[in-house]
Design an enzyme around this catalytic site. Structure first.
Site, PDB file in Angstrom:
ATOM      1  N   ASP A 102     -22.251  81.446   7.247  1.00 17.65           N
ATOM      2  CA  ASP A 102     -23.417  80.783   7.860  1.00 17.65           C
ATOM      3  C   ASP A 102     -24.556  80.662   6.845  1.00 17.65           C
ATOM      4  OD1 ASP A 102     -23.533  83.571   7.990  1.00 17.65           O
ATOM      5  OD2 ASP A 102     -24.285  83.673  10.043  1.00 17.65           O
ATOM      6  N   LYS A 149     -16.820  86.058   6.359  1.00 17.67           N
ATOM      7  CA  LYS A 149     -17.573  86.290   7.603  1.00 17.67           C
ATOM      8  C   LYS A 149     -17.162  87.629   8.203  1.00 17.67           C
ATOM      9  CE  LYS A 149     -20.162  85.055  11.127  1.00 17.67           C
ATOM     10  NZ  LYS A 149     -21.641  85.010  11.052  1.00 17.67           N
TER      11      LYS A 149
END
Ligand code: NAD
Ligand code: IPM
Ligand code: MN
Length: 356
Positions: free
Chosen positions: A222, A189
């Site tokens: 995500d 991320k």
């Protein structure tokens, strides 16, 4: 007499003792029919009940005593009444950290016969091995609580990504991908976590140069979560940080039949310390004490332990019979649509082993 494998059994809390009883039942059967295998089980009563009685989750010399074992077989830890961050940090996480079990291997695999909530998906479509960093990262335990109870109260929780820790987990995953001739996907991320995950991605990139034959992919966590559901086939071997690995493996369990089928192994690959085998699920207080918990995840973890002991044949037999039970659908717990009890599932596994 063969040299026994020494196994420390920590049934723990909630459904932990119920599912562990079935795992030990199966291991004892294996030992009874194979003269080349012997197990020495020693039970440790540690957990939340122990905490309520003694004010601690394990004995003071607990880690020292566990160190003598070849492996630890653990059910689950945590129960209402004892704050989770105390019960987990003082027992489960303490063991993982003290024994440098820096690799958490979690197969996210749709077994034959297992139900899935996804549409038009077959076992060919979900077959991943998630390698979760298990010693540092978001779980480093670095932080503070400042100005408690004041309006300007502050909580700090610092992620710790060391070069040693990041390199060793990524290298471990590359070695597996290379050996199994599968692709490796890193999940991170870096768009938001501008220090730790930028570093993670750099290390992944660097190490990938040592493995030019391994196909690599890199996803943001995500988007990866979305693809776990929409297109799980794109993942083969996956490597990710401690917290992301925790979350995506429950998600993985969700698409492969639920928590009752999700197994894991906490490894110290160098074998300087015992490794620990445990289902991914927790103590499930909502169903504890009812004999309806599914022990198959715990049996799968026993299969991982057998593999770790070099008993690949038995490991394979147990996993194959888990699949057979899922296909037959005659003896399954309610989470899988059956009406068998926890111990009936363990008994049935022993019956099937006898028939081999
Ligand atoms: P959980 O995994 O215990 O339960 C989530 C849901 O899955 C519940 O509805 C439960 O009934 C179901 N479930 C879990 N295992 C099952 C099984 N074998 N068969 C059938 N159904 C099953 O997660 P939670 O409710 O968030 O946590 C409960 C406690 O366990 C908390 O104290 C938590 O901190 C702890 N926990 C411990 C571990 C561990 O020891 N490794 C892992 C996760 C959570
Ligand atoms: C797991 C559990 C643990 C974790 C908790 C209980 C600390 O959720 O093994 O997945 O987050 O590692
Ligand atoms: Mn978890």
């Amino acid at each position: 007499m063969v040299n026994p494998f020494k196994i420390a059994v920590i049934p723990g809390d909630g459904i932990g003792p119920e599912v562990i009883a079935e795992g030990v039942k199966v291991l004892k059967y294996i030992e009874s029919v194979d003269e080349n295998i012997s197990f020495d089980f020693e039970y440790f009563p540690w957990g939340c009940e122990y905490y309520v009685q003694h004010g601690k989750m394990m004995d003071d010399d607990g880690i020292e005593r566990l160190q003598q074992f070849d492996a630890i077989y653990l059910g689950a830890v945590g129960y209402p009444g004892v704050p989770d961050h105390i019960s987990l940090w003082d027992l489960l996480l303490r063991i993982r950290k003290s024994f440098d079990q820096y690799v958490n291997v979690r197969p996210i695999k749709l077994l034959n016969g297992a139900p899935t909530v996804l549409k038009d998906v077959t076992p060919d479509d979900i077959n991943m091995l998630v390698i979760r960093e298990n010693s540092e990262g978001e779980y480093a335990g670095a932080g503070d609580r400042l100005f408690q109870g004041k309006p300007h109260e502050v909580a700090l929780q610092t992620g710790v990504f060391s070069r040693k820790g990041t390199e060793r987990i990524i290298r471990y995953a590359f070695n597996i991908a290379q050996k199994e001739n599968r692709s490796l996907t890193s999940i991170s991320k870096a768009n938001a976590l501008n220090y730790s995950m930028v570093f993670w991605d750099e290390v992944f990139e660097e190490i990938s140069k040592e493995y030019p034959d391994v196909e690599t992919h890199s996803y943001l966590v995500d988007a990866a979560s979305m693809f776990f559901v929409m297109d799980p086939k794109r993942f083969e071997v996956v490597v990710t940080s401690n917290l992301f690995g925790d979350i995506i493996t429950d998600l993985g369990a969700g698409i492969t039949g639920g928590m009752g089928l999700a197994a894991g192994a906490n490894l110290n690959p160098e074998r300087n310390f015992p490794s620990m085998f445990e289902p991914i699920h927790g103590s499930a207080p909502d169903i504890a004490g009812k004999q309806i918990a599914n022990p198959l995840a715990t049996l799968w973890s026993a299969s991982q332990m057998l593999e770790f002991f070099g008993q690949a044949e038995w490991a394979e037999k147990v996993l194959t019979l888990i699949e057979k039970m899922l296909v037959d659908k005659t003896v399954l717990t309610p989470d899988l649509g059956g009406n068998a009890s926890t111990s009936e599932v363990g008994d049935h596994m022993v019956e099937l082993l006898k028939q081999l």
